[in-house]
Design a protein around this motif. Sequence first.
Motif, PDB file in Angstrom:
ATOM      1  N   ASP A 146       0.842  -1.203   0.000  1.00 18.32           N
ATOM      2  CA  ASP A 146       0.000   0.000   0.000  1.00 18.32           C
ATOM      3  C   ASP A 146       0.873   1.248   0.000  1.00 18.32           C
ATOM      4  O   ASP A 146       1.977   1.210   0.550  1.00 18.32           O
ATOM      5  CB  ASP A 146      -0.884  -0.003   1.252  1.00 18.32           C
ATOM      6  CG  ASP A 146      -2.083  -0.917   1.065  1.00 18.32           C
ATOM      7  OD1 ASP A 146      -2.615  -0.934  -0.054  1.00 18.32           O
ATOM      8  OD2 ASP A 146      -2.456  -1.602   2.032  1.00 18.32           O
ATOM      9  N   PRO A 147       0.442   2.404  -0.537  1.00 15.17           N
ATOM     10  CA  PRO A 147      -0.787   2.542  -1.301  1.00 15.17           C
ATOM     11  C   PRO A 147      -0.628   1.984  -2.716  1.00 15.17           C
ATOM     12  O   PRO A 147       0.444   2.119  -3.297  1.00 15.17           O
ATOM     13  CB  PRO A 147      -0.982   4.061  -1.340  1.00 15.17           C
ATOM     14  CG  PRO A 147       0.388   4.618  -1.235  1.00 15.17           C
ATOM     15  CD  PRO A 147       1.171   3.665  -0.405  1.00 15.17           C
ATOM     16  N   LYS A 148      -1.689   1.371  -3.223  1.00 18.27           N
ATOM     17  CA  LYS A 148      -1.597   0.766  -4.555  1.00 18.27           C
ATOM     18  C   LYS A 148      -2.826   1.116  -5.369  1.00 18.27           C
ATOM     19  O   LYS A 148      -3.898   1.367  -4.813  1.00 18.27           O
ATOM     20  CB  LYS A 148      -1.425  -0.738  -4.432  1.00 18.27           C
ATOM     21  CG  LYS A 148      -2.505  -1.441  -3.628  1.00 18.27           C
ATOM     22  CD  LYS A 148      -2.098  -2.879  -3.369  1.00 18.27           C
ATOM     23  CE  LYS A 148      -3.023  -3.566  -2.395  1.00 18.27           C
ATOM     24  NZ  LYS A 148      -2.520  -4.885  -1.994  1.00 18.27           N
ATOM     25  N   TYR A 149      -2.632   1.161  -6.656  1.00 15.65           N
ATOM     26  CA  TYR A 149      -3.706   1.578  -7.564  1.00 15.65           C
ATOM     27  C   TYR A 149      -3.812   0.579  -8.707  1.00 15.65           C
ATOM     28  O   TYR A 149      -2.852  -0.096  -9.045  1.00 15.65           O
ATOM     29  CB  TYR A 149      -3.417   2.969  -8.123  1.00 15.65           C
ATOM     30  CG  TYR A 149      -3.094   3.960  -7.028  1.00 15.65           C
ATOM     31  CD1 TYR A 149      -4.102   4.614  -6.340  1.00 15.65           C
ATOM     32  CD2 TYR A 149      -1.774   4.186  -6.657  1.00 15.65           C
ATOM     33  CE1 TYR A 149      -3.815   5.489  -5.313  1.00 15.65           C
ATOM     34  CE2 TYR A 149      -1.472   5.059  -5.623  1.00 15.65           C
ATOM     35  CZ  TYR A 149      -2.485   5.711  -4.956  1.00 15.65           C
ATOM     36  OH  TYR A 149      -2.194   6.561  -3.945  1.00 15.65           O
ATOM     37  N   VAL A 150      -5.014   0.512  -9.302  1.00 13.26           N
ATOM     38  CA  VAL A 150      -5.250  -0.439 -10.389  1.00 13.26           C
ATOM     39  C   VAL A 150      -5.873   0.291 -11.567  1.00 13.26           C
ATOM     40  O   VAL A 150      -6.816   1.070 -11.403  1.00 13.26           O
ATOM     41  CB  VAL A 150      -6.185  -1.582  -9.943  1.00 13.26           C
ATOM     42  CG1 VAL A 150      -6.477  -2.520 -11.109  1.00 13.26           C
ATOM     43  CG2 VAL A 150      -5.575  -2.369  -8.795  1.00 13.26           C
ATOM     44  N   ILE A 151      -5.323   0.052 -12.744  1.00 12.11           N
ATOM     45  CA  ILE A 151      -5.908   0.573 -13.975  1.00 12.11           C
ATOM     46  C   ILE A 151      -6.395  -0.602 -14.812  1.00 12.11           C
ATOM     47  O   ILE A 151      -5.638  -1.537 -15.076  1.00 12.11           O
ATOM     48  CB  ILE A 151      -4.880   1.392 -14.787  1.00 12.11           C
ATOM     49  CG1 ILE A 151      -4.510   2.663 -14.021  1.00 12.11           C
ATOM     50  CG2 ILE A 151      -5.433   1.745 -16.158  1.00 12.11           C
ATOM     51  CD1 ILE A 151      -3.520   3.557 -14.747  1.00 12.11           C
ATOM     52  N   ALA A 152      -7.686  -0.572 -15.192  1.00  8.95           N
ATOM     53  CA  ALA A 152      -8.224  -1.572 -16.119  1.00  8.95           C
ATOM     54  C   ALA A 152      -8.064  -1.009 -17.523  1.00  8.95           C
ATOM     55  O   ALA A 152      -8.694  -0.024 -17.879  1.00  8.95           O
ATOM     56  CB  ALA A 152      -9.689  -1.862 -15.812  1.00  8.95           C
ATOM     57  N   PHE A 153      -7.197  -1.632 -18.282  1.00  8.09           N
ATOM     58  CA  PHE A 153      -6.774  -1.112 -19.584  1.00  8.09           C
ATOM     59  C   PHE A 153      -7.547  -1.836 -20.680  1.00  8.09           C
ATOM     60  O   PHE A 153      -7.315  -3.009 -20.940  1.00  8.09           O
ATOM     61  CB  PHE A 153      -5.273  -1.381 -19.699  1.00  8.09           C
ATOM     62  CG  PHE A 153      -4.566  -0.814 -20.904  1.00  8.09           C
ATOM     63  CD1 PHE A 153      -3.528   0.077 -20.751  1.00  8.09           C
ATOM     64  CD2 PHE A 153      -4.905  -1.196 -22.194  1.00  8.09           C
ATOM     65  CE1 PHE A 153      -2.840   0.575 -21.849  1.00  8.09           C
ATOM     66  CE2 PHE A 153      -4.230  -0.695 -23.288  1.00  8.09           C
ATOM     67  CZ  PHE A 153      -3.200   0.189 -23.119  1.00  8.09           C
ATOM     68  N   GLY A 154      -8.502  -1.148 -21.299  1.00  3.71           N
ATOM     69  CA  GLY A 154      -9.223  -1.735 -22.428  1.00  3.71           C
ATOM     70  C   GLY A 154     -10.487  -2.459 -22.009  1.00  3.71           C
ATOM     71  O   GLY A 154     -10.753  -2.712 -20.830  1.00  3.71           O
ATOM     72  N   ALA A 155     -11.279  -2.803 -23.038  1.00  4.47           N
ATOM     73  CA  ALA A 155     -12.593  -3.387 -22.793  1.00  4.47           C
ATOM     74  C   ALA A 155     -12.515  -4.731 -22.071  1.00  4.47           C
ATOM     75  O   ALA A 155     -13.323  -5.019 -21.185  1.00  4.47           O
ATOM     76  CB  ALA A 155     -13.331  -3.547 -24.122  1.00  4.47           C
ATOM     77  N   CYS A 156     -11.528  -5.549 -22.411  1.00  6.09           N
ATOM     78  CA  CYS A 156     -11.463  -6.887 -21.804  1.00  6.09           C
ATOM     79  C   CYS A 156     -11.267  -6.808 -20.289  1.00  6.09           C
ATOM     80  O   CYS A 156     -11.970  -7.467 -19.528  1.00  6.09           O
ATOM     81  CB  CYS A 156     -10.316  -7.683 -22.412  1.00  6.09           C
ATOM     82  SG  CYS A 156     -10.717  -8.368 -24.009  1.00  6.09           S
ATOM     83  N   ALA A 157     -10.295  -5.996 -19.874  1.00  4.74           N
ATOM     84  CA  ALA A 157     -10.036  -5.899 -18.439  1.00  4.74           C
ATOM     85  C   ALA A 157     -11.209  -5.234 -17.721  1.00  4.74           C
ATOM     86  O   ALA A 157     -11.512  -5.549 -16.571  1.00  4.74           O
ATOM     87  CB  ALA A 157      -8.747  -5.120 -18.193  1.00  4.74           C
ATOM     88  N   SER A 158     -11.905  -4.317 -18.412  1.00 11.18           N
ATOM     89  CA  SER A 158     -12.986  -3.587 -17.758  1.00 11.18           C
ATOM     90  C   SER A 158     -14.253  -4.420 -17.624  1.00 11.18           C
ATOM     91  O   SER A 158     -14.937  -4.352 -16.604  1.00 11.18           O
ATOM     92  CB  SER A 158     -13.307  -2.322 -18.545  1.00 11.18           C
ATOM     93  OG  SER A 158     -12.164  -1.506 -18.649  1.00 11.18           O
ATOM     94  N   CYS A 159     -14.595  -5.201 -18.671  1.00 16.99           N
ATOM     95  CA  CYS A 159     -15.898  -5.874 -18.637  1.00 16.99           C
ATOM     96  C   CYS A 159     -15.903  -7.189 -19.402  1.00 16.99           C
ATOM     97  O   CYS A 159     -16.967  -7.704 -19.714  1.00 16.99           O
ATOM     98  CB  CYS A 159     -16.968  -4.946 -19.205  1.00 16.99           C
ATOM     99  SG  CYS A 159     -16.712  -4.602 -20.943  1.00 16.99           S
ATOM    100  N   GLY A 160     -14.762  -7.742 -19.727  1.00 15.08           N
ATOM    101  CA  GLY A 160     -14.739  -8.970 -20.521  1.00 15.08           C
ATOM    102  C   GLY A 160     -14.663  -8.706 -22.015  1.00 15.08           C
ATOM    103  O   GLY A 160     -14.415  -9.620 -22.789  1.00 15.08           O
ATOM    104  N   GLY A 161     -14.885  -7.472 -22.418  1.00 18.65           N
ATOM    105  CA  GLY A 161     -14.746  -7.107 -23.829  1.00 18.65           C
ATOM    106  C   GLY A 161     -15.658  -7.926 -24.728  1.00 18.65           C
ATOM    107  O   GLY A 161     -16.810  -8.189 -24.377  1.00 18.65           O
TER     108      GLY A 161
END
Lengths: 167, 160
Positions: free
Chosen positions: A101-116
């Motif tokens: 900590d502290p840690k952050y996460v970035i969902a990069f692109g449609a797949c990581a965000s919602c399965g694409g």
Amino acid sequence: MLTTNGQSPDPGAALQGQVFTTRFDKLLGWARKYSLFQYPFVTACCGMEFMSTACSHYDIDRFGAAFPRFSPRQSDVLWVVGTVSQKLAPLLKTVYDQMADPKYVIAFGACASCGGPYDDYSTLQGIDLIIPVDIYIAGCPPRPEAVLDGLLKLQTLIQDSKQEWGS
Amino acid sequence: MSDERFPEHLAIDKRFPGSVLDWHAQHGDRTLIVDGERILDIARLLKTELGYHFLVDLAAVDYLPRKPRFEVVYQFMNLDTKARLRVKVQSDELHPEVPSLTPLWPIANWLEREVWDLMGVTFRDHPNLKRILLYEEFEGHPLRKDYPRTGRQPLIGPKD
Ligand code: SF4
């Protein structure tokens, strides 16, 4: 302190232009936002877009996010770049859990965000089902400009969040 | 469809009479449908005597609701003449079983594991027949037509 002629100095005049004041948590936020060590968790086509963003043309270095660390304990922003399958999901969770900590996460692109495009038996329908996400970058794949925009948004978020330190 | 038998067909039929159940050859697309129990012998003949050194691919198809339902498809290639030959095995069993080709081609090891994983075809005498793309706890074989497309079995995270 006295000067050689025995008179007390005017602190304001002596320090003119040499110091400025700030709040400690603002300073810490500023330092944190420009010293990101990234963990690129790259699995699929979006990875090419990540590479082009990191290369000289777009030069992610300019934003203080230069060093990819493939060691979770020495990184503070996890980029999940690409498709995550059900089989891979436990490994992603382990990497996240091992980050300090502290840690952050970035969902990069449609797949990581919602399965694409993959609404099927094997694909995790968004990494937020297993780990918390700070920034979502839309696109299949997102253009480097969108990626940099996501990074800037994360930096604003880091600057503005409550800074915790010590234990 | 041509009724002309081609040389590989004749050679297999001569060595293993009755093992070729059906065939067709159209526009250079030469296909044999053979008895599954003989596939290892036939593949050995193709490799050692007819020059098909290369097992290009090995896959399975589910033709539900057709009977016979399953087909295991082998693609062979002769690297000298560039000739290609497709050999198929049909089965209507719920869990078809055919001999493994791993004694002839090491690559058959992974290809057969993939077919087992996704289609549920057993390969007899395979040295390590376990899942390769999915995880061990997964139940069923998801490329079968009667497996639901979104039939997720999450290892972690919410079930849906
Ligand atoms: S979002 Fe599109 S480009 Fe990115 S990994 Fe998924 S399919 Fe590939």
